[in-house]
Design a protein around this motif. Structure first.
Motif, PDB file in Angstrom:
ATOM      1  N   THR A 186       0.796  -1.229   0.000  1.00  0.00           N
ATOM      2  CA  THR A 186       0.000   0.000   0.000  1.00  0.00           C
ATOM      3  C   THR A 186       0.826   1.275   0.000  1.00  0.00           C
ATOM      4  N   GLY A 187       2.060   1.199   0.498  1.00  0.00           N
ATOM      5  CA  GLY A 187       2.883   2.401   0.622  1.00  0.00           C
ATOM      6  C   GLY A 187       2.714   3.100   1.956  1.00  0.00           C
ATOM      7  N   ALA A 188       1.858   2.574   2.846  1.00  0.00           N
ATOM      8  CA  ALA A 188       1.666   3.168   4.170  1.00  0.00           C
ATOM      9  C   ALA A 188       2.929   2.970   5.000  1.00  0.00           C
ATOM     10  N   VAL A 189       3.446   4.053   5.557  1.00  0.00           N
ATOM     11  CA  VAL A 189       4.638   3.985   6.401  1.00  0.00           C
ATOM     12  C   VAL A 189       4.215   3.619   7.811  1.00  0.00           C
ATOM     13  N   LEU A 190       4.706   2.477   8.298  1.00  0.00           N
ATOM     14  CA  LEU A 190       4.317   1.970   9.613  1.00  0.00           C
ATOM     15  C   LEU A 190       5.256   2.438  10.715  1.00  0.00           C
ATOM     16  N   ALA A 191       6.461   2.793  10.341  1.00  0.00           N
ATOM     17  CA  ALA A 191       7.433   3.347  11.289  1.00  0.00           C
ATOM     18  C   ALA A 191       8.507   4.057  10.481  1.00  0.00           C
ATOM     19  N   ILE A 244       5.915  11.877  -0.641  1.00  0.00           N
ATOM     20  CA  ILE A 244       5.374  11.573   0.682  1.00  0.00           C
ATOM     21  C   ILE A 244       4.817  12.844   1.321  1.00  0.00           C
ATOM     22  N   ASP A 245       3.815  12.692   2.169  1.00  0.00           N
ATOM     23  CA  ASP A 245       3.175  13.835   2.807  1.00  0.00           C
ATOM     24  C   ASP A 245       3.938  14.292   4.053  1.00  0.00           C
ATOM     25  N   LEU A 246       5.184  14.679   3.811  1.00  0.00           N
ATOM     26  CA  LEU A 246       6.053  15.255   4.829  1.00  0.00           C
ATOM     27  C   LEU A 246       6.879  16.353   4.175  1.00  0.00           C
ATOM     28  N   PRO A 247       7.198  17.422   4.913  1.00  0.00           N
ATOM     29  CA  PRO A 247       8.003  18.494   4.330  1.00  0.00           C
ATOM     30  C   PRO A 247       9.489  18.163   4.338  1.00  0.00           C
ATOM     31  N   GLY A 248      10.239  18.778   3.442  1.00  0.00           N
ATOM     32  CA  GLY A 248      11.696  18.668   3.469  1.00  0.00           C
ATOM     33  C   GLY A 248      12.293  17.603   2.588  1.00  0.00           C
ATOM     34  N   GLU A 249      11.495  16.893   1.797  1.00  0.00           N
ATOM     35  CA  GLU A 249      12.056  15.843   0.950  1.00  0.00           C
ATOM     36  C   GLU A 249      12.961  16.468  -0.113  1.00  0.00           C
ATOM     37  N   VAL A 250      14.149  15.881  -0.293  1.00  0.00           N
ATOM     38  CA  VAL A 250      15.134  16.442  -1.218  1.00  0.00           C
ATOM     39  C   VAL A 250      15.225  15.621  -2.497  1.00  0.00           C
ATOM     40  N   VAL A 272       9.542  -6.350  -5.175  1.00  0.00           N
ATOM     41  CA  VAL A 272       9.007  -7.567  -4.553  1.00  0.00           C
ATOM     42  C   VAL A 272       7.485  -7.617  -4.457  1.00  0.00           C
ATOM     43  N   ASN A 273       6.785  -6.520  -4.760  1.00  0.00           N
ATOM     44  CA  ASN A 273       5.318  -6.530  -4.591  1.00  0.00           C
ATOM     45  C   ASN A 273       4.550  -6.798  -5.886  1.00  0.00           C
ATOM     46  N   GLY A 274       5.257  -7.240  -6.910  1.00  0.00           N
ATOM     47  CA  GLY A 274       4.612  -7.458  -8.191  1.00  0.00           C
ATOM     48  C   GLY A 274       4.993  -6.422  -9.219  1.00  0.00           C
ATOM     49  N   GLY A 275       5.871  -5.493  -8.827  1.00  0.00           N
ATOM     50  CA  GLY A 275       6.379  -4.516  -9.780  1.00  0.00           C
ATOM     51  C   GLY A 275       5.777  -3.133  -9.689  1.00  0.00           C
ATOM     52  N   TYR A 276       4.958  -2.857  -8.653  1.00  0.00           N
ATOM     53  CA  TYR A 276       4.216  -1.600  -8.584  1.00  0.00           C
ATOM     54  C   TYR A 276       4.943  -0.555  -7.720  1.00  0.00           C
ATOM     55  N   LEU A 277       5.258   0.584  -8.347  1.00  0.00           N
ATOM     56  CA  LEU A 277       5.869   1.693  -7.617  1.00  0.00           C
ATOM     57  C   LEU A 277       4.760   2.481  -6.943  1.00  0.00           C
ATOM     58  N   LEU A 278       4.815   2.582  -5.623  1.00  0.00           N
ATOM     59  CA  LEU A 278       3.766   3.218  -4.827  1.00  0.00           C
ATOM     60  C   LEU A 278       4.223   4.564  -4.272  1.00  0.00           C
ATOM     61  N   GLN A 279       3.275   5.424  -4.019  1.00  0.00           N
ATOM     62  CA  GLN A 279       3.578   6.682  -3.341  1.00  0.00           C
ATOM     63  C   GLN A 279       3.433   6.468  -1.841  1.00  0.00           C
ATOM     64  N   PRO A 280       4.507   6.657  -1.074  1.00  0.00           N
ATOM     65  CA  PRO A 280       4.420   6.427   0.375  1.00  0.00           C
ATOM     66  C   PRO A 280       3.628   7.543   1.064  1.00  0.00           C
TER      67      PRO A 280
END
Length: 817
Positions: free
Chosen positions: A298-303, A485-491, A530-538
């Motif tokens: 799913t791309g959900a960040v768990l930690a 990702i829905d966080l500020p500062g990504e470079v 490893v997930n079947g080839g799908y690039l997800l947005q975290p």
């Protein structure tokens, strides 16, 4: 005599001359222009800018009082509060009311004038209740006197802020009990942001500034939702600004902020942070460590964590020990400099050749040591606030071979059975590339090459794929763009473009050097493999809920594109599971769990050159579970490990530094996620034996029971029955492990010293612990690998423990697999 008639001509005074006429025309023209200007301004004010001047008039006529909106809370995935706002108070004194008190009438009980009595009472009440805020009796008295001196009509002197309600109520109650003039001490209501979990998920949650606006993390990215909308109460005022009764008073209610629910799971976050912190300590990490746990489907960040972290409630403190030591050293120099200045013993002209590191740095920059301290502190503080997983770039090293390999398989440039040779050195044009191993691997197929992490194999894989295809897949896997990702500062990443991708560049990029990416880019690309080839947005936020409980925003899985086929993905999953399980198990091996993964160790070429060093590496490991159908994927990056093992060798391989963090975290979190071990027959055969309770049994019966389970028994004492045993019941002991039985009521427990078993093989560790009268339990990891050596033990050597205690030892292999 005749008379002569004389005719006199009179001057015509009504006929203006030319000068007068000009003057009149000029005056008339000026008056006309002035009139036109006035008319124009009246039109502008009354028609064109009517709204503006009406607002200004209302501003003078009406008084507005802001009603602050409550900021929304931040929760983890299970609803545990990570950030919340609470009502706090500012404690204020009205100096004018004290100054207006009678300064002549003496109070018979105290012998003080009423004015002096109340000043002293105010100071005592505030000092007694606000000691923890640094408030003192003398300080309050001085502040009151100074304020009255500067402005006798002042009604506002702030004593302390962000005081919680119980303490504010106690202060007002004490003022009332002491019969102080009404309003001498009063409170003003405000809000304060609290972070109940302290340092948990600090780099994700972020924090607010003094104005209550988010400036880091989710607090900043979702500020629009969290902040709400302030309300206002508007009342009419007289010429002096005093409120007047006004039947049409306007009251605009505040709209409280929405709450944000994260995808972060508190248990997973805690485990990741704990194990990262341990790695930083164990391996002398110089440039912090970070990790991400994500749902691979799913791309959900768990930690998501950076270590060392920081406490959101005390974010201005410096938490990294090495940074604190550096600041302490600079402060010592500042103190010495001040002492020299006080003693007039400083040189008139500084000599750079006699300066230390920090003195020279300040001298070269043309700043004082105090300015250097402030500059260094500010930089360190900003650094610890950053989320390393998205704000810093690194060379991924051999973890990237997973990307090169999957691209080559997808393009049919190679197959699983394709073999290339490794003679340790591989030359491209005029550049020699070396394998990480000190010896040649010989001929290898794809699975064996991934398992041994052979550099020459993947250079040749890159050549088979070709520069154009390599760049196309590099882009397709998301390395040329931010993840979103829905966080500020990504470079943004730094990479070799297609135009500059020559044979040497391709060779270097193919095994994870030259291109610098973020850890988040790496794990999202790895998940696609490893997930079947799908690039997800975290993403880190699952939903936003308004103050009335309505869901106003929900996160959904976003598939950017399919990069490789399910067939290629399945091949890669199988290969990466083999990497973990081959040759008796790698450092990531966990009994009962199917783990897949790959390590990486990259030389930090740019920084090594810049600082004239050779010991700086970025070490990493990316693992996933279950290996055949991944749900959970984890990446750990250990940046610049500078520790040494028991034999004095530099520890920097990703398989040794980062992999244990992944393994230990998986071992803790998988049961919490309801994934339980499923043992193979071989694992079941090697399982520990659970020691039963034999206390109260006869010695003969107890010995039979234990020996039937495959345990050895040692009896201490001459009694007929067992009064105590070691290990205690329920303990896990390996087959043929030792159980000590005590048979006399006044027995004394026999103790032994835990030996140092680090750096030894499995057989040597078994011998050392057996000689010490201790049980040896093999921990997860590479114990069954022929080259494994012990790297950790659950008791410190030198500890005094009862004979029969179980000592668990972990084993690792020092390689790039």
């Amino acid at each position: 005599m005749g008379s002569k008639k004389v005719t006199l001509k009179r001057k015509d005074t009504h006929r203006p001359d030319s000068t007068m006429r000009m003057r009149m025309l000029l005056v008339s023209g000026v008056m006309l222009i002035v009139a036109l200007v006035i008319i124009s301004n009246l039109i502008t004010i009354s028609i064109k800018n009517n709204a503006r001047y009406e607002a200004l008039a209302n501003e003078n006529q009406f008084k507005g009082k802001k009603v602050e909106a409550n900021r929304g809370s931040i929760y983890d995935s299970d609803g545990k509060i990570l950030a919340q706002s609470a009502t706090v108070y500012t404690i204020v004194v009205a100096p004018k009311l004290l100054n207006d008190l009678d300064n002549e009438k003496v109070d018979t009980a105290t012998g003080l004038t009423e004015q002096k009595r109340q000043k002293q009472t105010v100071a005592r009440i505030l000092a007694d209740n606000l000691k923890d805020q640094g408030v003192t009796y003398d300080g309050v008295i001085a502040d009151i006197e100074d304020t009255i001196k500067d402005n006798p009509n002042s009604q506002w002197l702030k004593i302390a802020s962000e005081i919680e309600k119980p303490k504010a109520d106690a202060i007002l109650a004490a003022a009332n009990e002491a019969a102080l003039a009404f309003g001498v001490i009063y409170t003003e209501q405000g809000t304060k942001r609290y972070y109940p979990q302290g340092d948990l998920a600090a780099s994700i949650v972020g924090f607010t500034n003094f104005d209550g606006d988010g400036v880091y993390g989710v607090e900043a990215y979702y500020n629009e939702y969290l902040a709400g909308v302030d309300g206002k109460i508007i009342t009419a005022t007289d010429a002096n600004g005093n409120e007047m009764p006004y039947k049409n008073e306007e009251n605009y209610s505040a709209q409280d902020g929405s709450s944000v629910y994260l995808t972060i799971n508190e248990k997973l976050q805690y485990s990741l942070e704990k194990n990262l912190a341990q790695a930083v300590e164990d391996y002398g990490v110089e440039n912090r460590a970070c990790g991400i746990i994500m749902n691979a489907k799913t791309g959900a960040v768990l930690a998501m964590a950076t270590a060392p972290g920081y406490d959101l409630n005390d974010r201005n403190a410096i938490y990294y020990e090495d940074d604190r030591k550096e600041l302490e050293e600079i402060q010592e120099l500042i103190d010495k400099e001040k002492k020299r200045d006080d003693d007039d013993e400083h040189e008139s002209e500084p000599d750079p050749t006699m300066m230390g590191e920090y003195e020279l740095k300040a001298y070269e920059q043309g700043i004082t040591l105090q300015e250097l301290y402030d500059q260094t502190y500010s930089s360190m503080r900003e650094q610890q606030w950053k989320n390393k997983t998205i704000t810093e770039l690194y060379y991924p090293g051999s973890v990237f071979k997973v990307i090169t390999g999957s691209a080559a398989l997808e393009e049919k440039a190679i197959s699983i059975n394709t073999s290339f040779g490794c003679n340790y050195t591989y030359t491209v044009v005029d550049t020699d590339f070396h394998c990480w191993s000190a010896r040649a691997h010989g001929m290898l197929d794809f699975t064996r090459a991934m398992t041994t992490s052979c550099n020459p194999y993947f250079i040749q894989t890159g050549q088979a794929l070709g520069g154009t295809n390599f760049c196309n897949y590099f882009k397709a896997f998301g390395f040329t763009e931010k993840t979103g990702i829905d966080l500020p500062g990504e470079v943004d990443s730094i990479y070799v473009s297609a135009e500059n991708m020559g044979p040497v560049e391709l060779a270097s990029c193919a095994f994870g050097q030259s291109n610098k990416i973020t850890p988040l880019q790496m794990i999202t690309a790895y998940a696609a493999v490893v997930n079947g080839g799908y690039l997800l947005q975290p993403y880190v936020v699952s939903k936003v809920v308004d103050a009335n409980g309505n869901i106003v925003k929900t996160a959904e899985t976003t598939v950017k594109r399919q990069v490789i086929s399910e067939e290629t993905s399945a091949q890669m999953r199988s290969v990466l599971e083999t990497v973990v399980n081959a040759n008796g198990g790698s450092n990531a091996y966990i009994k009962g769990y199917k783990i897949g993964g790959k390590s990486g160790t990259a030389q930090k070429q740019d920084k090594n050159i810049q600082e004239k060093r050779e010991d700086l590496y970025a070490s990493s490991y990316c693992g996933f579970f279950p290996a055949d159908d991944p749900e959970i994927i984890m990446l750990v990056v250990i940046d610049e490990p500078l520790g040494y093992d028991a034999n004095g060798s530099h520890i920097y391989y990703g398989s040794v530094t980062a992999c244990p963090v992944v393994r230990n975290t998986f071992k803790e979190i998988l049961p919490a996620l309801n994934y339980y071990p499923e043992y193979t027959d071989e694992e079941l055969a090697a399982m520990d034996i659970t020691v039963p309770s034999v206390e109260g049994h006869t010695c003969e019966r107890a010995q039979e029971t234990l020996e039937e389970l495959g345990l050895t028994v040692e009896v201490i004492g001459e009694g007929d029955s067992v009064v105590a045993q070691m290990p205690a019941r329920g303990s896990g002991v390996p087959r043929e492990g030792r159980v000590i039985l005590y048979t006399e009521e006044d027995y004394e427990t026999e103790y032994t010293t835990v030996p140092n078993v680090l750096g030894y093989s499995v057989s040597d560790v078994n011998l050392l612990l057996s000689q010490a009268g201790l049980n040896f339990k093999v921990g997860d990891g590479a114990a069954n690998h022929s080259g494994a050596v012990s790297s950790a033990q659950n008791y410190y050597y030198g500890d005094l423990v009862p004979r029969g205690t179980v000592v668990e030892v972990y084993f690792t292999i020092k390689d790039e697999g």
